[in-house]
Design a protein around this motif. Structure first.
Motif, PDB file in Angstrom:
ATOM      1  N   SER A 192       0.686  -1.194  -0.008  1.00  0.00           N
ATOM      2  CA  SER A 192      -0.001   0.071   0.064  1.00  0.00           C
ATOM      3  C   SER A 192       0.757   1.335  -0.074  1.00  0.00           C
ATOM      4  O   SER A 192       0.530   2.037  -0.839  1.00  0.00           O
ATOM      5  N   ARG A 193       1.609   1.505   0.945  1.00  0.00           N
ATOM      6  CA  ARG A 193       2.721   2.646   0.922  1.00  0.00           C
ATOM      7  C   ARG A 193       3.358   2.824  -0.369  1.00  0.00           C
ATOM      8  O   ARG A 193       3.601   3.797  -0.803  1.00  0.00           O
ATOM      9  N   SER A 194       3.987   1.670  -1.030  1.00  0.00           N
ATOM     10  CA  SER A 194       4.595   1.856  -2.222  1.00  0.00           C
ATOM     11  C   SER A 194       3.675   2.177  -3.270  1.00  0.00           C
ATOM     12  O   SER A 194       4.178   3.096  -4.296  1.00  0.00           O
ATOM     13  N   SER A 195       2.693   1.729  -3.281  1.00  0.00           N
ATOM     14  CA  SER A 195       1.444   1.970  -4.471  1.00  0.00           C
ATOM     15  C   SER A 195       1.149   3.597  -4.056  1.00  0.00           C
ATOM     16  O   SER A 195       1.043   4.054  -5.106  1.00  0.00           O
ATOM     17  N   ALA A 196       0.979   3.891  -3.013  1.00  0.00           N
ATOM     18  CA  ALA A 196       0.591   5.336  -2.830  1.00  0.00           C
ATOM     19  C   ALA A 196       1.685   6.293  -3.082  1.00  0.00           C
ATOM     20  O   ALA A 196       1.766   7.225  -3.690  1.00  0.00           O
ATOM     21  N   LEU A 197       2.927   6.034  -2.784  1.00  0.00           N
ATOM     22  CA  LEU A 197       4.290   6.714  -3.253  1.00  0.00           C
ATOM     23  C   LEU A 197       4.083   6.975  -4.970  1.00  0.00           C
ATOM     24  O   LEU A 197       4.303   8.010  -5.175  1.00  0.00           O
ATOM     25  N   PHE A 198       3.864   5.915  -5.399  1.00  0.00           N
ATOM     26  CA  PHE A 198       4.075   5.764  -6.928  1.00  0.00           C
ATOM     27  C   PHE A 198       2.627   6.677  -7.466  1.00  0.00           C
ATOM     28  O   PHE A 198       2.833   7.508  -8.248  1.00  0.00           O
ATOM     29  N   ASN A 199       1.616   6.396  -6.810  1.00  0.00           N
ATOM     30  CA  ASN A 199       0.348   7.138  -7.393  1.00  0.00           C
ATOM     31  C   ASN A 199       0.417   8.491  -7.117  1.00  0.00           C
ATOM     32  O   ASN A 199      -0.054   9.499  -8.003  1.00  0.00           O
ATOM     33  N   GLN A 200       1.083   9.276  -5.947  1.00  0.00           N
ATOM     34  CA  GLN A 200       1.257  10.367  -5.803  1.00  0.00           C
ATOM     35  C   GLN A 200       2.165  11.100  -6.870  1.00  0.00           C
ATOM     36  O   GLN A 200       1.760  12.011  -7.242  1.00  0.00           O
ATOM     37  N   ALA A 201       3.319  10.505  -6.867  1.00  0.00           N
ATOM     38  CA  ALA A 201       4.291  10.946  -7.845  1.00  0.00           C
ATOM     39  C   ALA A 201       3.680  11.174  -9.373  1.00  0.00           C
ATOM     40  O   ALA A 201       3.875  12.032 -10.026  1.00  0.00           O
ATOM     41  N   LYS A 202       3.062  10.102  -9.615  1.00  0.00           N
ATOM     42  CA  LYS A 202       2.441  10.076 -11.073  1.00  0.00           C
ATOM     43  C   LYS A 202       1.320  11.189 -11.183  1.00  0.00           C
ATOM     44  O   LYS A 202       1.247  11.902 -11.952  1.00  0.00           O
ATOM     45  N   ALA A 203       0.659  11.469  -9.950  1.00  0.00           N
ATOM     46  CA  ALA A 203      -0.558  12.434 -10.080  1.00  0.00           C
ATOM     47  C   ALA A 203       0.115  13.827 -10.104  1.00  0.00           C
ATOM     48  O   ALA A 203      -0.436  14.703 -10.667  1.00  0.00           O
ATOM     49  N   GLN A 204       1.301  13.848  -9.511  1.00  0.00           N
ATOM     50  CA  GLN A 204       1.828  15.104  -9.421  1.00  0.00           C
ATOM     51  C   GLN A 204       2.661  15.718 -10.714  1.00  0.00           C
ATOM     52  O   GLN A 204       3.756  16.656 -10.879  1.00  0.00           O
ATOM     53  N   GLY A 205       2.719  14.564 -11.827  1.00  0.00           N
ATOM     54  CA  GLY A 205       3.429  14.623 -12.906  1.00  0.00           C
ATOM     55  C   GLY A 205       4.816  14.564 -12.928  1.00  0.00           C
ATOM     56  O   GLY A 205       5.719  14.999 -13.868  1.00  0.00           O
ATOM     57  N   LEU A 206       5.666  13.813 -12.075  1.00  0.00           N
ATOM     58  CA  LEU A 206       6.851  13.645 -11.730  1.00  0.00           C
ATOM     59  C   LEU A 206       7.544  12.516 -12.500  1.00  0.00           C
ATOM     60  O   LEU A 206       8.782  12.366 -12.324  1.00  0.00           O
ATOM     61  N   LEU A 207       6.786  11.559 -12.901  1.00  0.00           N
ATOM     62  CA  LEU A 207       7.351  10.405 -13.632  1.00  0.00           C
ATOM     63  C   LEU A 207       7.467  10.675 -15.100  1.00  0.00           C
ATOM     64  O   LEU A 207       6.450  10.816 -15.761  1.00  0.00           O
ATOM     65  N   HIS A 208       8.694  10.075 -15.657  1.00  0.00           N
ATOM     66  CA  HIS A 208       8.769  10.043 -17.045  1.00  0.00           C
ATOM     67  C   HIS A 208       8.388   8.560 -17.488  1.00  0.00           C
ATOM     68  O   HIS A 208       9.124   7.924 -17.238  1.00  0.00           O
TER      69      HIS A 208
END
Length: 140
Positions: free
Chosen positions: A123-139
């Motif tokens: 869950s916390r790993s998924s949340a970290l990924f989802n938050q970074a994705k929502a903020q447009g930080l992932l290439h």
């Protein structure tokens, strides 16, 4: 305000859905570059590396967390035999900070893929990924 609330609800739903799937599988793909896994043992970790060919690991579970049965150093020893890098980015459950999201995004963007993220349930790993994705930080 409404948009932010809606994003928060969607992130929570994504984390809940991922958590439910974690109970049935060893790892869950969040995209074609990244998967998450929950409670880890040395045996399970070695099998995941062998079967799924991960090239990088990010461990989000603190070594001292209650119920943790394998340390990051033990995981690193196993991973190094397969020439897989391990990043230790401990996140306390329920306490993800903006700096954690930025640090994760840096790892995601720079590490060889596919990446496996590990915490207690996924869950916390998924949340970290989802938050970074929502903020447009992932290439991607």
């Amino acid at each position: 305000m409404t948009k932010l609330f809606l994003q928060s609800c969607l992130l929570s739903l994504a984390v809940f859905s991922t958590s439910s799937m974690m109970a049935q599988t060893n790892s869950t793909a969040l995209n074609h570059h990244l998967s998450v896994a929950g409670q880890m043992t040395a045996e399970k970790f070695a099998l995941l590396l062998k079967q799924q060919g991960f090239k990088s690991i990010i461990v989000n579970r603190p070594d001292q967390e209650l119920g943790n049965v394998v340390t990051v150093n033990e995981l690193r020893t196993i991973a190094e035999k397969s020439q897989v890098s391990v990043i230790y980015q401990p996140i306390t459950s329920g306490k993800t900070y903006p700096t954690d999201i930025i640090e994760f995004a840096k790892y995601y963007n720079e590490l060889p893929k596919p990446i496996l993220m590990i915490c207690r349930s996924g869950s916390r790993s998924s949340a970290l990924f989802n938050q970074a994705k929502a903020q447009g930080l992932l290439h991607e």
